[in-house]
Design an enzyme around this catalytic site. Structure first.
Site, PDB file in Angstrom:
ATOM      1  N   THR A 163      23.629 -30.226 -33.872  1.00 39.81           N
ATOM      2  CA  THR A 163      23.340 -30.370 -35.307  1.00 39.81           C
ATOM      3  C   THR A 163      22.550 -29.166 -35.820  1.00 39.81           C
ATOM      4  O   THR A 163      22.822 -28.644 -36.903  1.00 39.81           O
ATOM      5  CB  THR A 163      22.553 -31.683 -35.546  1.00 39.81           C
ATOM      6  OG1 THR A 163      23.336 -32.756 -35.014  1.00 39.81           O
ATOM      7  CG2 THR A 163      22.291 -31.925 -37.008  1.00 39.81           C
ATOM      8  N   ILE A 170      28.337 -27.942 -21.783  1.00 38.24           N
ATOM      9  CA  ILE A 170      27.035 -28.600 -21.968  1.00 38.24           C
ATOM     10  C   ILE A 170      27.116 -29.344 -23.296  1.00 38.24           C
ATOM     11  O   ILE A 170      27.299 -28.732 -24.344  1.00 38.24           O
ATOM     12  CB  ILE A 170      25.890 -27.560 -22.025  1.00 38.24           C
ATOM     13  CG1 ILE A 170      25.931 -26.669 -20.784  1.00 38.24           C
ATOM     14  CG2 ILE A 170      24.534 -28.245 -22.177  1.00 38.24           C
ATOM     15  CD1 ILE A 170      25.045 -25.448 -20.869  1.00 38.24           C
ATOM     16  N   ALA A 206      20.108 -40.867 -38.085  1.00 37.35           N
ATOM     17  CA  ALA A 206      19.438 -41.416 -39.274  1.00 37.35           C
ATOM     18  C   ALA A 206      18.669 -40.286 -39.944  1.00 37.35           C
ATOM     19  O   ALA A 206      18.047 -39.458 -39.269  1.00 37.35           O
ATOM     20  CB  ALA A 206      18.484 -42.534 -38.872  1.00 37.35           C
ATOM     21  N   LYS A 208      21.278 -45.219 -46.517  1.00 38.47           N
ATOM     22  CA  LYS A 208      20.028 -45.686 -45.898  1.00 38.47           C
ATOM     23  C   LYS A 208      18.933 -45.721 -46.953  1.00 38.47           C
ATOM     24  O   LYS A 208      18.666 -44.704 -47.593  1.00 38.47           O
ATOM     25  CB  LYS A 208      19.655 -44.729 -44.746  1.00 38.47           C
ATOM     26  CG  LYS A 208      18.293 -45.036 -44.143  1.00 38.47           C
ATOM     27  CD  LYS A 208      17.902 -44.085 -43.010  1.00 38.47           C
ATOM     28  CE  LYS A 208      16.454 -44.282 -42.624  1.00 38.47           C
ATOM     29  NZ  LYS A 208      15.954 -43.276 -41.688  1.00 38.47           N
ATOM     30  N   GLU A 264      10.660 -42.039 -37.228  1.00 39.11           N
ATOM     31  CA  GLU A 264      10.816 -41.954 -38.689  1.00 39.11           C
ATOM     32  C   GLU A 264      11.911 -40.958 -39.080  1.00 39.11           C
ATOM     33  O   GLU A 264      11.903 -40.411 -40.178  1.00 39.11           O
ATOM     34  CB  GLU A 264       9.483 -41.600 -39.361  1.00 39.11           C
ATOM     35  CG  GLU A 264       8.474 -42.756 -39.409  1.00 39.11           C
ATOM     36  CD  GLU A 264       8.727 -43.759 -40.557  1.00 39.11           C
ATOM     37  OE1 GLU A 264       9.686 -43.577 -41.310  1.00 39.11           O
ATOM     38  OE2 GLU A 264       7.955 -44.726 -40.662  1.00 39.11           O
TER      39      GLU A 264
HETATM   40  P1  FAD Z   1      21.520 -30.328 -29.029  1.00 41.98           P
HETATM   41  O1  FAD Z   1      22.277 -31.354 -29.730  1.00 41.98           O
HETATM   42  O2  FAD Z   1      21.045 -30.645 -27.640  1.00 41.98           O
HETATM   43  O3  FAD Z   1      22.441 -29.034 -28.953  1.00 41.98           O
HETATM   44  C1  FAD Z   1      22.188 -27.985 -28.052  1.00 41.98           C
HETATM   45  C2  FAD Z   1      23.356 -27.017 -28.072  1.00 41.98           C
HETATM   46  O4  FAD Z   1      23.021 -25.913 -27.251  1.00 41.98           O
HETATM   47  C3  FAD Z   1      24.664 -27.590 -27.540  1.00 41.98           C
HETATM   48  O5  FAD Z   1      25.740 -27.147 -28.341  1.00 41.98           O
HETATM   49  C4  FAD Z   1      24.788 -26.968 -26.168  1.00 41.98           C
HETATM   50  O6  FAD Z   1      26.126 -26.827 -25.748  1.00 41.98           O
HETATM   51  C5  FAD Z   1      24.118 -25.622 -26.416  1.00 41.98           C
HETATM   52  N1  FAD Z   1      23.660 -24.997 -25.171  1.00 41.98           N
HETATM   53  C6  FAD Z   1      22.650 -25.398 -24.363  1.00 41.98           C
HETATM   54  N2  FAD Z   1      22.561 -24.560 -23.311  1.00 41.98           N
HETATM   55  C7  FAD Z   1      23.509 -23.621 -23.471  1.00 41.98           C
HETATM   56  C8  FAD Z   1      23.938 -22.490 -22.705  1.00 41.98           C
HETATM   57  N3  FAD Z   1      23.383 -22.158 -21.546  1.00 41.98           N
HETATM   58  N4  FAD Z   1      24.979 -21.772 -23.179  1.00 41.98           N
HETATM   59  C9  FAD Z   1      25.593 -22.063 -24.355  1.00 41.98           C
HETATM   60  N5  FAD Z   1      25.223 -23.115 -25.102  1.00 41.98           N
HETATM   61  C10 FAD Z   1      24.207 -23.883 -24.655  1.00 41.98           C
HETATM   62  N6  FAD Z   1      16.805 -36.902 -35.409  1.00 41.98           N
HETATM   63  C11 FAD Z   1      16.903 -37.453 -36.634  1.00 41.98           C
HETATM   64  O7  FAD Z   1      16.703 -36.768 -37.631  1.00 41.98           O
HETATM   65  N7  FAD Z   1      17.197 -38.774 -36.777  1.00 41.98           N
HETATM   66  C12 FAD Z   1      17.342 -39.605 -35.714  1.00 41.98           C
HETATM   67  O8  FAD Z   1      17.635 -40.774 -35.894  1.00 41.98           O
HETATM   68  C13 FAD Z   1      17.150 -39.065 -34.426  1.00 41.98           C
HETATM   69  N8  FAD Z   1      17.227 -39.838 -33.315  1.00 41.98           N
HETATM   70  C14 FAD Z   1      17.015 -39.286 -32.093  1.00 41.98           C
HETATM   71  C15 FAD Z   1      16.958 -40.100 -30.956  1.00 41.98           C
HETATM   72  C16 FAD Z   1      16.676 -39.534 -29.718  1.00 41.98           C
HETATM   73  C17 FAD Z   1      16.573 -40.411 -28.521  1.00 41.98           C
HETATM   74  C18 FAD Z   1      16.524 -38.134 -29.578  1.00 41.98           C
HETATM   75  C19 FAD Z   1      16.271 -37.511 -28.231  1.00 41.98           C
HETATM   76  C20 FAD Z   1      16.595 -37.327 -30.691  1.00 41.98           C
HETATM   77  C21 FAD Z   1      16.808 -37.886 -31.952  1.00 41.98           C
HETATM   78  N9  FAD Z   1      16.820 -37.102 -33.083  1.00 41.98           N
HETATM   79  C22 FAD Z   1      16.920 -37.666 -34.312  1.00 41.98           C
HETATM   80  C23 FAD Z   1      16.763 -35.646 -32.978  1.00 41.98           C
HETATM   81  C24 FAD Z   1      18.173 -35.059 -33.191  1.00 41.98           C
HETATM   82  O9  FAD Z   1      19.049 -35.619 -32.249  1.00 41.98           O
HETATM   83  C25 FAD Z   1      18.152 -33.540 -33.064  1.00 41.98           C
HETATM   84  O10 FAD Z   1      17.169 -32.995 -33.885  1.00 41.98           O
HETATM   85  C26 FAD Z   1      19.471 -32.956 -33.482  1.00 41.98           C
HETATM   86  O11 FAD Z   1      20.529 -33.597 -32.854  1.00 41.98           O
HETATM   87  C27 FAD Z   1      19.505 -31.487 -33.184  1.00 41.98           C
HETATM   88  O12 FAD Z   1      19.719 -31.249 -31.832  1.00 41.98           O
HETATM   89  P2  FAD Z   1      19.913 -29.735 -31.386  1.00 41.98           P
HETATM   90  O13 FAD Z   1      21.070 -29.176 -32.113  1.00 41.98           O
HETATM   91  O14 FAD Z   1      18.612 -29.055 -31.522  1.00 41.98           O
HETATM   92  O15 FAD Z   1      20.206 -29.841 -29.826  1.00 41.98           O
END
Ligand code: FAD
Length: 498
Positions: free
Chosen positions: A22, A49, A57, A85, A343
């Site tokens: 995201t 990965i 939410a 929501k 939240e």
């Molecule tokens: P990730 O989704 O983990 O993406 C990481 C990316 O990096 C992936 O594409 C992966 O392939 C890439 N990557 C990693 N290593 C490498 C590598 N070596 N080489 C190439 N690519 C790589 N937020 C909300 O606002 N509302 C919610 O209700 C909510 N609920 C949550 C519940 C839980 C239990 C958790 C843990 C989190 C929740 N969050 C929530 C937080 C939300 O999920 C994240 O903020 C959001 O999904 C963003 O994730 P991200 O993109 O930072 O990481």
């Protein structure tokens, strides 16, 4: 802190986003739409990965973000199974069997000297106040499962959506706007010995991706901001005991309600996020007081609806990166820290980080002043959210398990100690600079969790008993009239989205 001015500043023309969750796709969409004429943007993601995939939410400012990007609400909602929501229902948080809603709405009407809750507290003393939440249209609509968007009767709302579909949707927008998409595993982050800046990412197939500026969206790993730049992490697990979650999707067992459910249990809480065609469920817990097996069993027993997938355990360390911007790298999403999902603040923080970055964007080269400004705001925002979340665990009558007893005993940030004392002793709430939650949120949750102020502002005494009675009855009538005209959430979704 390193000085960026010790080395010649290099104009920033190319940006590399590492990670396609995201955070990565939000960054790619926003940068390409707003600064795409000045920058070449590449996003690298691994297809092996996965993404964390549980952030489903949101809170209302996401609508402003979508407007900024010209996102069509119906197209976005249809592409992501989204529902509306209006807030979060907290069950069993104050005590077992108790429930309240933290809604996104304004409760009652405030006057310049004091907010509505002072008038409500006075009316309560007279004995003619209804429940605090009964004066908030969003809250009453949520309770009755109703919803509509309309210019004449606006409600403040956010969305629930499918995280994987949201990423896919943004990816199309970003790629259409010229973002270069590269699939590959980052095996090495290359850093210039002299400047300490990141110069390129080497992929497992040997290719290297060069850039002037890097955005770390690699999730909890923080491949760039931590592994390469050693930024450091403030661990907040002494304030927030939960460090694990187990997530599972189920079929819907009834029409989706327009709010998230958060149900406290003996060692944490459980979420329910209703989408149009399925339910997102998860159990957040403290691994010291609940094993993964117990958490999985509890979740399986408590979900309603047939499971769609197997439960998945996710481990996290609550806290924040010491700097959100270090050298020529900004971390967004989980790479920048994670407070906990109670939240729904994490996706919001991606957006605020992005907006701040775009406002400070270092077209002519990275400067220490821009880094400092970004990091000061990042810190005050994270600290304010930390206070708000910790408050839920601290202000409660629950002490029925070792987990809740530890919450009662634990130290809390000094800023929160002050806020709680101020509210309890005087009924006043003052917001911090970085506070994304308004006074209405603080009062709804503080009183919902069981803290009643000992005083109210005497501005409420300026009204005669009769005038106050009429004022309260008039407000309640307005809310009731408003909500009576609303269709059910489900009927509105069907009519609005087809
Ligand atoms: P990730 O989704 O983990 O993406 C990481 C990316 O990096 C992936 O594409 C992966 O392939 C890439 N990557 C990693 N290593 C490498 C590598 N070596 N080489 C190439 N690519 C790589 N937020 C909300 O606002 N509302 C919610 O209700 C909510 N609920 C949550 C519940 C839980 C239990 C958790 C843990 C989190 C929740 N969050 C929530 C937080 C939300 O999920 C994240 O903020 C959001 O999904 C963003 O994730 P991200 O993109 O930072 O990481």
């Amino acid at each position: 802190m390193g000085s960026a001015s010790a080395h010649p500043q290099k104009p920033v023309k190319s940006v590399v986003i590492a990670g396609g969750g995201t955070a990565g796709w939000m960054a790619a969409t926003a940068l390409s739409h707003l600064l795409g004429k000045s920058l070449s943007i590449t996003l690298v993601e691994s297809k092996d990965i996965g993404i964390v995939g549980v952030g489903e939410a949101t809170i209302p400012p996401i609508r402003t973000f979508h407007k900024l990007l010209g996102i069509d609400e119906k197209a976005f909602m249809n592409a992501t199974q989204a529902t509306f929501k209006l807030g979060i229902e907290f069950q069993n948080w104050r005590e077992q069997g108790h429930s309240y809603i933290h809604s996104f709405g304004i409760t009652g009407r405030e006057c310049w000297a004091g907010e509505f809750h002072h008038f409500w507290l006075r009316a309560k003393e007279y004995g003619f106040a209804d429940e605090f939440g009964d004066y908030c249209p969003e809250l009453v609509a949520a309770k009755q499962g109703k919803f509509a968007t309309s210019e004449s009767m606006p409600l403040n709302f956010a969305y629930h959506f499918d995280a994987v579909a949201y990423g896919r949707y943004l990816k199309t927008l970003a790629c259409d706007a010229g973002v270069m998409h590269v699939e590959g595993d980052i095996s090495q982050v290359n850093v210039c010995e002299q400047s300490g800046n990141i110069t390129s990412l080497t992929l497992a197939d040997g290719n290297a991706i060069q850039g002037d500026f890097f955005i770390d969206c690699t999730g909890f790993k923080g491949l760039l901001i931590e592994d390469a730049l050693h930024t450091g992490y403030d661990n907040w697990s002494h304030y927030l005991l939960c460090d694990s979650a187990v997530a599972m999707q189920t079929e819907l067992a009834g029409p989706p309600v327009p709010y998230t459910k958060s149900v406290a249990h003996s060692a944490g809480w459980r979420w329910q996020i209703p989408l149009r065609e399925r339910m997102g469920n998860g159990l957040v817990y403290c691994s010291r007081y609940m094993s993964d097996e117990q958490a999985i069993d509890t979740l399986r027993n408590e979900v309603v609806g047939n499971p769609i997938n197997e439960p998945r355990v996710i481990r996290f360390t609550p806290g924040k990166r010491r700097m959100g911007w270090n050298k020529n790298c900004v971390a967004l999403g989980l790479a920048s820290g994670f407070i906990e999902p109670l939240e729904s603040t994490s996706i919001h923080l991606i957006m605020t980080g992005l907006v701040r970055l775009m406002r400070l964007f270092p077209f002519d080269g990275v400067t220490q002043s821009a880094i400092d400004e970004y990091n000061n705001k990042f810190t005050s925002e994270m600290d304010a959210i930390l206070d708000f979340i910790v408050m839920h665990y601290k202000v409660t009558d629950r002490h029925d398990s070792a987990f809740w007893q530890q919450c009662q005993r634990m130290d809390i940030p000094a800023s929160l100690t002050h806020k709680l004392a101020l509210f309890e002793q005087t009924g006043r709430v003052f917001l911090d600079d970085g506070d994304i939650f308004r006074v209405d949120s603080w009062t709804q949750v503080l009183m919902g969790q069981g803290m009643m102020p000992k005083q109210y502002h005497r501005v409420a005494d300026e009204m005669s008993e009769q005038a106050l009675k009429q004022f309260m009855a008039g407000l309640k009538q307005q809310v009731d009239n408003h909500v009576a005209k609303l269709p059910s959430h489900d009927a509105f979704l069907a009519q609005y989205l087809g």
